[in-house]
Design an enzyme around this catalytic site. Structure first.
Site, PDB file in Angstrom:
ATOM      1  N   ARG A 205       0.826  -1.201   0.000  1.00  0.00           N
ATOM      2  CA  ARG A 205       0.000   0.000   0.000  1.00  0.00           C
ATOM      3  C   ARG A 205       0.865   1.258   0.000  1.00  0.00           C
ATOM      4  O   ARG A 205       2.020   1.242   0.400  1.00  0.00           O
ATOM      5  CB  ARG A 205      -0.912   0.009   1.224  1.00  0.00           C
ATOM      6  CG  ARG A 205      -2.013  -1.041   1.197  1.00  0.00           C
ATOM      7  CD  ARG A 205      -2.919  -0.905   2.416  1.00  0.00           C
ATOM      8  NE  ARG A 205      -2.218  -1.224   3.651  1.00  0.00           N
ATOM      9  CZ  ARG A 205      -1.807  -0.324   4.534  1.00  0.00           C
ATOM     10  NH1 ARG A 205      -2.024   0.968   4.307  1.00  0.00           N
ATOM     11  NH2 ARG A 205      -1.194  -0.690   5.638  1.00  0.00           N
ATOM     12  N   LYS A 350      -8.639  -2.257   1.023  1.00  0.00           N
ATOM     13  CA  LYS A 350      -8.556  -1.365   2.174  1.00  0.00           C
ATOM     14  C   LYS A 350      -9.339  -0.071   1.942  1.00  0.00           C
ATOM     15  O   LYS A 350      -9.815   0.552   2.894  1.00  0.00           O
ATOM     16  CB  LYS A 350      -7.096  -1.057   2.495  1.00  0.00           C
ATOM     17  CG  LYS A 350      -6.322  -2.265   3.010  1.00  0.00           C
ATOM     18  CD  LYS A 350      -7.000  -2.905   4.224  1.00  0.00           C
ATOM     19  CE  LYS A 350      -6.155  -4.015   4.817  1.00  0.00           C
ATOM     20  NZ  LYS A 350      -6.841  -4.709   5.949  1.00  0.00           N
ATOM     21  N   HIS A 369     -11.042  -3.865  12.482  1.00  0.00           N
ATOM     22  CA  HIS A 369      -9.940  -4.502  11.758  1.00  0.00           C
ATOM     23  C   HIS A 369      -9.538  -5.729  12.568  1.00  0.00           C
ATOM     24  O   HIS A 369      -8.641  -5.682  13.410  1.00  0.00           O
ATOM     25  CB  HIS A 369      -8.759  -3.543  11.611  1.00  0.00           C
ATOM     26  CG  HIS A 369      -7.658  -4.082  10.749  1.00  0.00           C
ATOM     27  ND1 HIS A 369      -6.346  -3.745  10.910  1.00  0.00           N
ATOM     28  CD2 HIS A 369      -7.697  -4.936   9.696  1.00  0.00           C
ATOM     29  CE1 HIS A 369      -5.600  -4.370  10.010  1.00  0.00           C
ATOM     30  NE2 HIS A 369      -6.411  -5.093   9.270  1.00  0.00           N
ATOM     31  N   SER A 387      -1.224  -6.150   9.873  1.00  0.00           N
ATOM     32  CA  SER A 387      -0.652  -7.197   9.035  1.00  0.00           C
ATOM     33  C   SER A 387       0.659  -7.688   9.641  1.00  0.00           C
ATOM     34  O   SER A 387       1.491  -6.895  10.072  1.00  0.00           O
ATOM     35  CB  SER A 387      -0.403  -6.662   7.624  1.00  0.00           C
ATOM     36  OG  SER A 387      -1.606  -6.280   7.020  1.00  0.00           O
ATOM     37  N   LYS A 391      -2.912 -12.288  12.760  1.00  0.00           N
ATOM     38  CA  LYS A 391      -4.375 -12.201  12.785  1.00  0.00           C
ATOM     39  C   LYS A 391      -5.021 -13.260  11.885  1.00  0.00           C
ATOM     40  O   LYS A 391      -5.941 -13.972  12.301  1.00  0.00           O
ATOM     41  CB  LYS A 391      -4.796 -10.790  12.374  1.00  0.00           C
ATOM     42  CG  LYS A 391      -6.278 -10.531  12.318  1.00  0.00           C
ATOM     43  CD  LYS A 391      -6.581  -9.049  12.345  1.00  0.00           C
ATOM     44  CE  LYS A 391      -5.751  -8.289  11.333  1.00  0.00           C
ATOM     45  NZ  LYS A 391      -6.055  -8.645   9.942  1.00  0.00           N
ATOM     46  N   THR A 392      -4.536 -13.364  10.640  1.00  0.00           N
ATOM     47  CA  THR A 392      -5.084 -14.356   9.716  1.00  0.00           C
ATOM     48  C   THR A 392      -4.762 -15.763  10.174  1.00  0.00           C
ATOM     49  O   THR A 392      -5.615 -16.654  10.174  1.00  0.00           O
ATOM     50  CB  THR A 392      -4.523 -14.126   8.304  1.00  0.00           C
ATOM     51  OG1 THR A 392      -4.963 -12.859   7.829  1.00  0.00           O
ATOM     52  CG2 THR A 392      -5.002 -15.205   7.339  1.00  0.00           C
ATOM     53  N   ASP A 406     -10.122 -10.662   8.628  1.00  0.00           N
ATOM     54  CA  ASP A 406      -9.564  -9.312   8.578  1.00  0.00           C
ATOM     55  C   ASP A 406     -10.538  -8.183   8.905  1.00  0.00           C
ATOM     56  O   ASP A 406     -10.156  -7.242   9.589  1.00  0.00           O
ATOM     57  CB  ASP A 406      -8.969  -9.066   7.186  1.00  0.00           C
ATOM     58  CG  ASP A 406      -8.061  -7.857   7.144  1.00  0.00           C
ATOM     59  OD1 ASP A 406      -7.231  -7.698   8.061  1.00  0.00           O
ATOM     60  OD2 ASP A 406      -8.168  -7.071   6.197  1.00  0.00           O
ATOM     61  N   ARG A 471       1.410 -12.315  -1.354  1.00  0.00           N
ATOM     62  CA  ARG A 471       0.046 -12.477  -0.848  1.00  0.00           C
ATOM     63  C   ARG A 471      -0.740 -13.502  -1.662  1.00  0.00           C
ATOM     64  O   ARG A 471      -0.441 -13.745  -2.831  1.00  0.00           O
ATOM     65  CB  ARG A 471      -0.692 -11.145  -0.915  1.00  0.00           C
ATOM     66  CG  ARG A 471      -0.133 -10.048  -0.017  1.00  0.00           C
ATOM     67  CD  ARG A 471      -0.709 -10.143   1.359  1.00  0.00           C
ATOM     68  NE  ARG A 471      -0.299  -9.038   2.213  1.00  0.00           N
ATOM     69  CZ  ARG A 471      -0.891  -8.732   3.355  1.00  0.00           C
ATOM     70  NH1 ARG A 471      -1.929  -9.440   3.762  1.00  0.00           N
ATOM     71  NH2 ARG A 471      -0.462  -7.739   4.103  1.00  0.00           N
TER      72      ARG A 471
END
Length: 687
Positions: A205, A350, A369, A387, A391-392, A406, A471
């Site tokens: 990003r 996002k 989030h 990230s 979390k994932t 997410d 990714r």
């Protein structure tokens, strides 16, 4: 002469029969042939064959039981191979037919194309290209319906209004594979069946290039100023960039259009339209948004929000408010987003998350989030984290149902996933450590910027040649234990994940409600390499609500809503460190994933609530003295540091960073007047 006439030298035809002869023919075996009682001489003295039960067709002999294809050419045969099931979307409004009226396919296509054409219209000239359904490269197919929108002026104002732009609408993954491999350099099918592609120069990003229109409405509603992710732009500059993006898209022979949903809660879901120039982007959003059924698409109507992804084309750096050739622009009043100068697909994901962070709180719904999963007994856990914090990975647990990895909403109905897919980091991915994510990388999955063997097409997940931010985007149903629909009851546990690069936070701490709010607002973690453009190694950072780059309102507003819901539904807060132990980054070691999973299991089961606790200095965190499957010595970071003085010095340093960061929130009240003091007291004590 047909082949079967030559073969046997027989002329096949039907002999007219009357009387007894006709009756004998009727009584013969249906579908075959017989010889007449009184033979009729054919060529070379042979008796003629009579056929029964079948009508002769152009004197062609059929030697199988299946009817022949209707195609007259190979192209027609190929066209029969593809079942025509592409959905069509009408527009709601004055032209909408009555409730029980039958809408023809032609009329439905016309209404849909009028809606898409209106999206692609130029604001300055109030016109755009004519749009037509289908792929221009499929020459053999009959051209699909097209429409000349009613807003077109009589005389063309530019060459673009003289051309057709072909709309590839809600294509399936298989169709998008074909488009990407044929027309996009760098697209390949990997050995697992996933589509590997490249995002261009930007592999993460670009938050410094994000802009939000500041107008009379957003002036008072949004979070502006120091610490805010919302860098302002005016309406005029947005329209200039929108014009540039739309003109670029309209100059192409074909564009991809996705009409999809956000939020699995049907009461609060949002309709979104994504217009893009790349099949890769269309497949990415197909996976990441919620995929409508054919029936839902027929009643889709006008979208609530539209993205114009012209990322292959740069913005004009001399335009006001621009700082580079990249610009990601959000206009909440127009419900539109424009992308220029970056092909990184995560900007779309996002960007829509930011929209939900604005729209949902207006409905008294908390946007989060977070990852989310549910146990077999219905206990729901939320996982907050940036990230790279796990979390994932931690929300994807084969012993629990996955609601999402997410983005979520917490409403009066419970929790619901905003998205229809998962966007997992692939660096150092292995089947042993993360089997569900590893197995989800198959046909239909998009892999960004990975490196693979040229011959076998096997992906090397450890290779960082392109970027560390590799990714994979896949539909959530690719996870075997995904809960469909992705909704659940009110959460029982709220888990805040921090990847502590300093190595002084405990592996797990039980938080009071005030501490939960303090750490939620602070959002401390380490910015893992590759997550954002230009980041090469982990850096300590604070991101409000564990997602400051995406929130639109002041962080205290989200924190107040979180505290209210946790208190109302009896949820417990936890702080889990997935970062370093025994020293800071570079000297210590990252906490083993197996230990973190044991900690999370103890939270889910409720056993951790029953443990004995001690309190740490400086941060005042309650830490358990024992957890099954986890070495007790690592539960207190002070035990793992060989340099005790270095540990305390680093702990004080981190506490100071927390206090300095929180000074930016002191002027805001959260809930009742005395809550702010409670939250401040829940932070580190350096005295």
């Amino acid at each position: 002469m047909p082949l079967c006439q030559t073969y046997l030298s027989l002329q096949l035809h039907i002999i007219s029969s009357t009387g007894e002869e006709r009756e004998r023919e009727m009584a013969s075996d249906n579908g075959e042939f017989s010889f007449p009682r009184t033979p009729t001489k054919g060529r070379n003295g042979l008796p003629k064959i009579q056929t029964h039960g079948k009508k002769q067709e152009d004197q062609i002999c059929h030697d199988d039981s299946a009817p022949p294809v209707k195609a007259q050419t190979i192209d027609e045969l190929h066209s029969l191979q593809r079942k025509r099931s592409v959905p069509n979307t009408p527009i709601k409004g004055e032209t909408q037919p009555a409730f029980n009226a039958v809408v023809s396919e032609e009329e439905r296509q016309k209404q849909q194309l009028q809606s898409i054409s209106a999206s692609l219209a130029s604001l300055t000239r109030e016109t755009g290209p004519k749009v037509v359904r289908g792929d221009p490269d499929r020459k053999s197919e009959t051209p699909r319906a097209h429409v000349t929108p009613t807003h077109h002026v009589a005389a063309p104002t530019s060459d673009s209004s003289l051309k057709f732009t072909h709309i590839l609408y809600n294509l399936s993954p298989a169709e998008l594979y074909e488009q990407a491999i044929k027309y996009e350099k760098g697209s390949f099918i990997t050995s697992s069946g996933a589509l590997a592609t490249l995002s261009g120069a930007k592999t993460g990003r670009s938050p410094r290039d994000k802009r939000v229109v500041r107008d009379e409405t957003t002036e008072d509603e949004l979070w502006w100023g120091k610490g805010s992710p919302n860098i302002e732009m005016d309406e005029h500059t947005f329209l200039v960039n929108r014009e540039r993006a739309v003109d670029y898209l309209c100059s192409l022979d074909k564009v991809y259009v996705n009409d999809q949903f956000l939020n699995w809660d049907p009461v609060h879901r949002i309709k979104v339209r994504i217009v893009s120039a790349r099949a890769y982007h269309s497949l990415f959003m197909h996976n990441m948004c919620i995929r409508p059924t054919t029936e839902e698409l027929e009643d889709f109507g006008t979208p609530d929000f539209t993205i114009y992804n012209a990322g292959m084309f740069p913005c004009n750096r001399y335009t006001h408010y621009m700082t580079s050739s990249t610009s990601i622009d959000l206009n909440l009043g127009r419900r539109e987003m424009v992308i220029l100068g970056t092909q990184y697909a995560g900007e779309m994901k996002k960007g829509l998350f930011g929209v939900m962070h604005y729209l949902m709180p207006k409905r008294q719904i908390l946007s989060l989030h977070s990852g989310c999963n549910m146990g077999k007994d219905g206990d729901v856990a939320l996982f907050f984290g940036l990230s790279g914090t796990g979390k994932t990975t931690l929300s994807t647990d084969h012993n629990r149902y996955l609601i999402g990895d997410d983005e979520h909403c917490w409403s009066e109905n419970g929790v619901s996933n905003i998205e229809g897919g998962c966007y997992a980091k692939c660096i150092d991915l292995s089947k042993d450590k993360e089997p569900d994510i590893f197995n989800a990388i198959k046909f239909g999955t998009v892999m960004e910027n990975v490196v693979f063997d040229e011959h076998t097409r096997e992906v090397d997940y450890s290779d960082k040649s392109v970027t560390e931010n590799t990714r994979a985007a896949y539909p959530i149903e690719y996870i075997p234990n995904a809960k469909i629909p992705c909704v659940g009851p009110h959460p029982k546990n709220v888990i805040l994940l921090a990847c502590d690069a300093f190595g002084v936070l405990p592996p797990v701490s039980k938080l009071s409600l005030a501490q939960t709010m303090y750490h939620f607002i602070s959002g401390y973690t380490a910015l893992v390499a590759g997550t954002e453009d230009g980041i090469k190694e982990p850096q300590a950072t604070f991101s409000a609500c564990f997602g400051a780059a995406f929130i639109m309102l002041h962080p205290t507003k989200y924190a107040a809503m979180l505290a209210e819901k946790m208190k109302k539904h009896g949820a417990t807060g936890w702080l889990v460190n997935t970062g370093w132990s025994g020293g800071s980054y570079g000297s210590g070691k990252r906490i083993k994933l197996a230990y973190t999973r044991k900690i999370i299991d103890a939270i889910h089961s409720g056993k951790l609530l029953e443990a004995k606790y001690t309190k740490t200095e400086i941060f005042g965190l309650e830490i358990p003295t024992e957890i099954e499957g986890v070495p007790s010595e690592i539960l207190d970071p002070a035990n793992t540091w060989p340099d005790k003085a270095g540990h305390r010095e680093t702990l004080v340093k981190l506490g100071g960073l927390f206090k300095n960061n929180f000074e930016g929130f002191l002027n805001y009240k959260i809930g009742s007047d005395n809550v702010t003091e409670e939250i401040l007291a829940a932070g580190p004590n350096l005295e």
